[in-house]
Scaffold this motif. Structure first.
Motif, mmCIF file in Angstrom:
data_model
loop_
_atom_site.group_PDB
_atom_site.id
_atom_site.type_symbol
_atom_site.label_atom_id
_atom_site.label_comp_id
_atom_site.label_asym_id
_atom_site.label_seq_id
_atom_site.Cartn_x
_atom_site.Cartn_y
_atom_site.Cartn_z
ATOM 1 N N GLY A 175 37.833 35.212 32.449
ATOM 2 C CA GLY A 175 38.817 36.272 32.677
ATOM 3 C C GLY A 175 38.154 37.618 32.849
ATOM 4 O O GLY A 175 36.932 37.753 32.748
ATOM 5 N N GLN A 176 38.995 38.610 33.111
ATOM 6 C CA GLN A 176 38.523 39.980 33.344
ATOM 7 C C GLN A 176 38.680 40.810 32.073
ATOM 8 O O GLN A 176 39.724 40.741 31.414
ATOM 9 N N GLY A 197 26.592 44.206 27.287
ATOM 10 C CA GLY A 197 26.028 44.229 28.638
ATOM 11 C C GLY A 197 27.042 44.042 29.743
ATOM 12 O O GLY A 197 26.684 43.606 30.842
ATOM 13 N N ALA A 198 28.295 44.373 29.512
ATOM 14 C CA ALA A 198 29.318 44.105 30.524
ATOM 15 C C ALA A 198 30.122 45.346 30.936
ATOM 16 O O ALA A 198 30.594 45.425 32.064
ATOM 17 N N LEU A 214 34.517 35.489 26.475
ATOM 18 C CA LEU A 214 35.168 35.789 27.752
ATOM 19 C C LEU A 214 34.149 36.356 28.726
ATOM 20 O O LEU A 214 33.340 37.214 28.368
ATOM 21 N N ASP A 215 34.182 35.866 29.927
ATOM 22 C CA ASP A 215 33.368 36.415 31.015
ATOM 23 C C ASP A 215 34.100 36.069 32.306
ATOM 24 O O ASP A 215 34.826 35.079 32.364
ATOM 25 N N GLN A 216 33.894 36.890 33.345
ATOM 26 C CA GLN A 216 34.551 36.558 34.617
ATOM 27 C C GLN A 216 33.846 35.402 35.322
ATOM 28 O O GLN A 216 34.374 34.823 36.256
ATOM 29 N N SER A 217 32.632 35.082 34.843
ATOM 30 C CA SER A 217 31.831 34.044 35.493
ATOM 31 C C SER A 217 31.980 32.707 34.759
ATOM 32 O O SER A 217 31.637 32.593 33.572
ATOM 33 N N TYR A 238 29.921 47.163 34.335
ATOM 34 C CA TYR A 238 30.396 46.551 35.582
ATOM 35 C C TYR A 238 31.907 46.713 35.766
ATOM 36 O O TYR A 238 32.458 46.230 36.746
ATOM 37 N N THR A 239 32.568 47.340 34.797
ATOM 38 C CA THR A 239 34.038 47.301 34.783
ATOM 39 C C THR A 239 34.658 48.640 35.181
ATOM 40 O O THR A 239 33.976 49.660 35.292
ATOM 41 N N MET A 252 28.623 31.546 33.378
ATOM 42 C CA MET A 252 28.204 32.180 32.120
ATOM 43 C C MET A 252 28.902 31.529 30.925
ATOM 44 O O MET A 252 28.289 31.258 29.886
ATOM 45 N N GLU A 258 39.267 43.815 32.012
ATOM 46 C CA GLU A 258 40.316 44.817 32.229
ATOM 47 C C GLU A 258 41.712 44.248 32.026
ATOM 48 O O GLU A 258 42.691 45.011 31.991
HETATM 49 C C1 LIG Z 1 24.298 41.659 32.212
HETATM 50 S S1 LIG Z 1 25.408 40.300 32.077
HETATM 51 C C2 LIG Z 1 25.650 40.197 30.342
HETATM 52 C C3 LIG Z 1 26.073 38.834 29.934
HETATM 53 C C4 LIG Z 1 26.300 38.621 28.434
HETATM 54 N N1 LIG Z 1 27.446 39.390 27.955
HETATM 55 C C5 LIG Z 1 25.087 38.938 27.632
HETATM 56 O O1 LIG Z 1 25.089 39.872 26.826
HETATM 57 O O2 LIG Z 1 24.076 38.258 27.823
HETATM 58 C C6 LIG Z 1 26.924 41.018 32.650
HETATM 59 C C7 LIG Z 1 28.081 40.054 32.596
HETATM 60 O O3 LIG Z 1 29.274 40.776 32.793
HETATM 61 C C8 LIG Z 1 30.176 39.933 33.477
HETATM 62 N N2 LIG Z 1 31.219 40.791 34.042
HETATM 63 C C9 LIG Z 1 31.065 41.758 34.972
HETATM 64 N N3 LIG Z 1 32.241 42.378 35.212
HETATM 65 C C10 LIG Z 1 33.167 41.777 34.418
HETATM 66 C C11 LIG Z 1 34.575 41.963 34.210
HETATM 67 N N4 LIG Z 1 35.244 42.918 34.875
HETATM 68 N N5 LIG Z 1 35.206 41.177 33.320
HETATM 69 C C12 LIG Z 1 34.516 40.204 32.636
HETATM 70 N N6 LIG Z 1 33.187 39.985 32.786
HETATM 71 C C13 LIG Z 1 32.519 40.764 33.664
HETATM 72 C C14 LIG Z 1 29.314 39.209 34.485
HETATM 73 O O4 LIG Z 1 29.908 38.030 34.947
HETATM 74 C C15 LIG Z 1 28.040 38.972 33.683
HETATM 75 O O5 LIG Z 1 28.049 37.702 33.065
#
Ligand SMILES: C[S@@+](CC[C@H](N)C(=O)[O-])C[C@H]1O[C@@H](n2cnc3c(N)ncnc32)[C@H](O)[C@@H]1O
Length: 206
Positions: free
Chosen positions: A43-44, A62-63, A18-21, A66-67, A24, A46
């Protein structure tokens, strides 16, 4: 991580990513050979589109920075089955590296931006200016939030351990030194934790 898990232990995992992007997610899926074992979801964190207790293991890499962290951790707890394993990573704001960035490098960069403005350097060519939007929490806060969400932390490992601080880590000699450092020297549970620029917490869902 998805590729490593599916290639090193091909019979052990079915992975939902799952990722919001969308980009990705596409990146994760396009390089996987056996796409029957991977379930891509945009998806999000949250508000994840999964029913309660869906997963045996929930790994968030790594996510969290940002949340909305309270909502995200509540969701992580909800989608993990009771006794399931949770692994989350977080930048370590109390590491020497990040403190030096916060207290020395960032103020110096902002000051440079002010001087550049006074000298007529156009916007976009000046230093400083754009806050990252990342929020890093120290271990004791993240552990507290996890407990509040019904998760029992069991282990903490600090990683990306480095004795250098910014901006010296950008010197070519320091980069070469970091590249030569064996992996085992870059993780710790011991006294070198203050040099770990990030950490991970493993926990069980109670
Ligand atoms: C630094 S990257 C890490 C990507 C991956 N998880 C990794 O370990 O390589 C941060 C990721 O968090 C995602 N992201 C940020 N806020 C988010 C949210 N609220 N819900 C889901 N994904 C989120 C971004 O789209 C981005 O792909």
């Amino acid at each position: 991580m998805v590729h490593t898990l599916l290639e090193s232990r091909p019979h052990d995992f079915r992975i939902t990513v799952l990722d919001q992007s969308f980009e990705m997610i596409k990146y994760c899926v396009t390089k996987v050979h056996d796409t029957g074992k991977i379930y891509p979801t945009v998806g999000q964190l949250e508000a994840m589109p999964f029913v309660d207790a869906t997963f045996d293991v929930t790994l968030v890499m790594g996510a969290l920075e940002y949340t909305n962290i309270r909502l995200a951790i509540r969701e992580i707890s909800r989608v993990t089955r009771p006794e399931g394993l949770i692994i989350v990573t977080m930048l370590n704001p109390l590491s020497a590296y990040r403190l030096a960035d916060l207290l020395l490098l960032s103020p110096a960069t902002r000051l440079l931006g002010v001087v550049e403005k006074l000298r007529g350097v156009p916007t976009g060519h000046r230093h400083g200016g754009h806050p990252s939007g990342i929020r890093a929490y120290p271990v004791f806060i993240l552990r507290h939030l996890m407990r509040q969400a019904g998760l029992q932390p069991v282990d903490i490992i600090y990683f990306d351990v480095t004795p250098t601080i910014p901006p010296f880590d950008r010197l070519p000699g320091m980069i070469r030194r970091a590249e030569r450092t064996p992996y085992e020297r870059t993780v710790t549970r011991g006294w070198r934790r203050w040099m770990g620029t990030a950490y991970l917490i493993t926990a069980r869902r109670s």
